[in-house]
Scaffold this motif. Structure first.
Motif, mmCIF file in Angstrom:
data_model
loop_
_atom_site.group_PDB
_atom_site.id
_atom_site.type_symbol
_atom_site.label_atom_id
_atom_site.label_comp_id
_atom_site.label_asym_id
_atom_site.label_seq_id
_atom_site.Cartn_x
_atom_site.Cartn_y
_atom_site.Cartn_z
ATOM 1 N N ASN A 5 72.148 -14.516 -10.499
ATOM 2 C CA ASN A 5 72.878 -15.222 -9.284
ATOM 3 C C ASN A 5 73.145 -16.730 -9.425
ATOM 4 O OD1 ASN A 5 72.761 -12.859 -7.985
ATOM 5 N ND2 ASN A 5 70.963 -13.386 -6.821
ATOM 6 N N ARG A 6 72.302 -17.440 -10.049
ATOM 7 C CA ARG A 6 72.491 -18.928 -10.298
ATOM 8 C C ARG A 6 73.039 -19.348 -11.306
ATOM 9 N NH1 ARG A 6 71.834 -21.390 -5.353
ATOM 10 N NH2 ARG A 6 69.905 -20.534 -4.295
ATOM 11 N N MET A 7 72.825 -18.478 -12.559
ATOM 12 C CA MET A 7 73.325 -19.122 -13.777
ATOM 13 C C MET A 7 74.628 -18.090 -14.297
ATOM 14 S SD MET A 7 71.311 -21.239 -14.102
ATOM 15 C CE MET A 7 71.550 -21.901 -16.009
ATOM 16 N N ARG A 34 63.386 -23.128 -14.407
ATOM 17 C CA ARG A 34 63.302 -23.164 -12.908
ATOM 18 C C ARG A 34 62.256 -23.789 -12.100
ATOM 19 N NH1 ARG A 34 63.405 -17.387 -10.360
ATOM 20 N NH2 ARG A 34 61.462 -17.886 -10.588
ATOM 21 N N GLU A 35 61.122 -23.441 -12.725
ATOM 22 C CA GLU A 35 59.886 -24.029 -11.970
ATOM 23 C C GLU A 35 59.507 -25.238 -12.428
ATOM 24 O OE1 GLU A 35 58.511 -21.983 -9.437
ATOM 25 O OE2 GLU A 35 60.274 -20.764 -9.873
ATOM 26 N N GLN A 41 63.969 -25.772 -4.771
ATOM 27 C CA GLN A 41 64.015 -26.739 -3.751
ATOM 28 C C GLN A 41 65.356 -27.584 -3.805
ATOM 29 O OE1 GLN A 41 60.655 -29.655 -3.995
ATOM 30 N NE2 GLN A 41 61.594 -30.879 -2.219
ATOM 31 N N ILE A 42 65.795 -27.720 -4.744
ATOM 32 C CA ILE A 42 67.009 -28.599 -4.940
ATOM 33 C C ILE A 42 67.937 -27.652 -4.589
ATOM 34 C CG2 ILE A 42 68.689 -29.966 -6.451
ATOM 35 C CD1 ILE A 42 66.257 -30.097 -8.419
ATOM 36 N N TRP A 43 67.996 -26.276 -4.871
ATOM 37 C CA TRP A 43 69.093 -25.432 -4.276
ATOM 38 C C TRP A 43 69.291 -25.509 -2.887
ATOM 39 C CZ3 TRP A 43 67.391 -21.798 -8.382
ATOM 40 C CH2 TRP A 43 67.788 -21.932 -9.706
ATOM 41 N N ALA A 44 67.948 -25.147 -2.179
ATOM 42 C CA ALA A 44 67.865 -25.364 -0.717
ATOM 43 C C ALA A 44 68.455 -26.688 -0.188
ATOM 44 C CB ALA A 44 66.335 -25.104 -0.339
ATOM 45 N N ALA A 61 77.528 -30.270 -7.261
ATOM 46 C CA ALA A 61 75.831 -30.533 -7.240
ATOM 47 C C ALA A 61 75.182 -29.285 -7.801
ATOM 48 C CB ALA A 61 75.336 -30.560 -5.907
ATOM 49 N N HIS A 62 75.601 -28.266 -7.650
ATOM 50 C CA HIS A 62 75.001 -26.740 -8.416
ATOM 51 C C HIS A 62 75.370 -26.858 -9.550
ATOM 52 C CE1 HIS A 62 73.699 -24.487 -4.795
ATOM 53 N NE2 HIS A 62 74.644 -24.841 -4.350
ATOM 54 N N LEU A 63 76.504 -27.505 -10.048
ATOM 55 C CA LEU A 63 76.714 -27.372 -11.584
ATOM 56 C C LEU A 63 75.889 -28.561 -12.488
ATOM 57 C CD1 LEU A 63 80.508 -27.068 -11.688
ATOM 58 C CD2 LEU A 63 78.915 -25.509 -12.574
#
Length: 173
Positions: A5-7, A34-35, A41-44, A61-63
């Protein structure tokens, strides 16, 4: 699911091609990265800006986070493959990575800090709050983080000294 989903759907395939790692190793390295950088926390925080910040700025920002996690996953695979224990990696790098994330911009040379000022200004103009802007600017500079943390840990040296030295050497070169 988080990794895809994220990558992206091709992340695992491409990371395998680049490193020779199998899917399980890649998933472990991604989870550790990720941890270590507390990406959830950043994604949220980015997603909390829905309807406040233009989608183009959110994508940028997501990139920024994507690039950091891609680099960190590759680094973990290259340096800890075969003995990649997620809990151990998070224990070893997590707290110092968070410190580095909070302080890296302040430890840069003035010339390097000036180079990131354009990204900071773009994020602020885009409508991101100062705290999230600071986090994203730091994330954009954290590709050498795991190397810096490893040198500091192995040499039993202050993180600030290693980081400042890294940036001074980089500027000189």
């Amino acid at each position: 699911n988080s990794m895809v989903n994220r990558m992206g759907a091709t992340f695992c395939l491409r990371m395998g091609e680049e490193t020779g790692a199998d899917a399980a190793e890649i998933a472990k390295a991604y989870t550790a990265a990720r941890e270590i950088f507390d990406a959830r926390q950043i994604w949220a925080a980015i997603e909390a800006t829905d309807n406040e910040v233009a989608s183009a700025h959110q994508i940028e920002a997501h990139l920024t986070v994507w690039n950091l996690l891609r680099h960190a996953t590759r680094w973990l695979l290259n340096h800890h493959r075969g003995q990649l224990d997620v809990a151990l990696m998070v224990e070893r790098y997590g707290e110092p990575a968070q410190e580095l994330m909070r302080k890296i911009v302040g430890w840069m040379t003035a010339a390097q800090a000036k180079r990131v000022s354009g990204y900071r200004a773009r994020l602020q103009r885009g409508g991101f709050a100062e705290a999230l802007t600071d986090t994203l600017v730091s994330c954009s500079q954290l590709n050498p983080a795991l190397d810096i943390l490893d040198v500091a840990r192995r040499g039993n040296t202050e993180l600030e000294l290693v980081t400042r030295s890294y940036f001074r050497i980089g500027q000189h070169l």
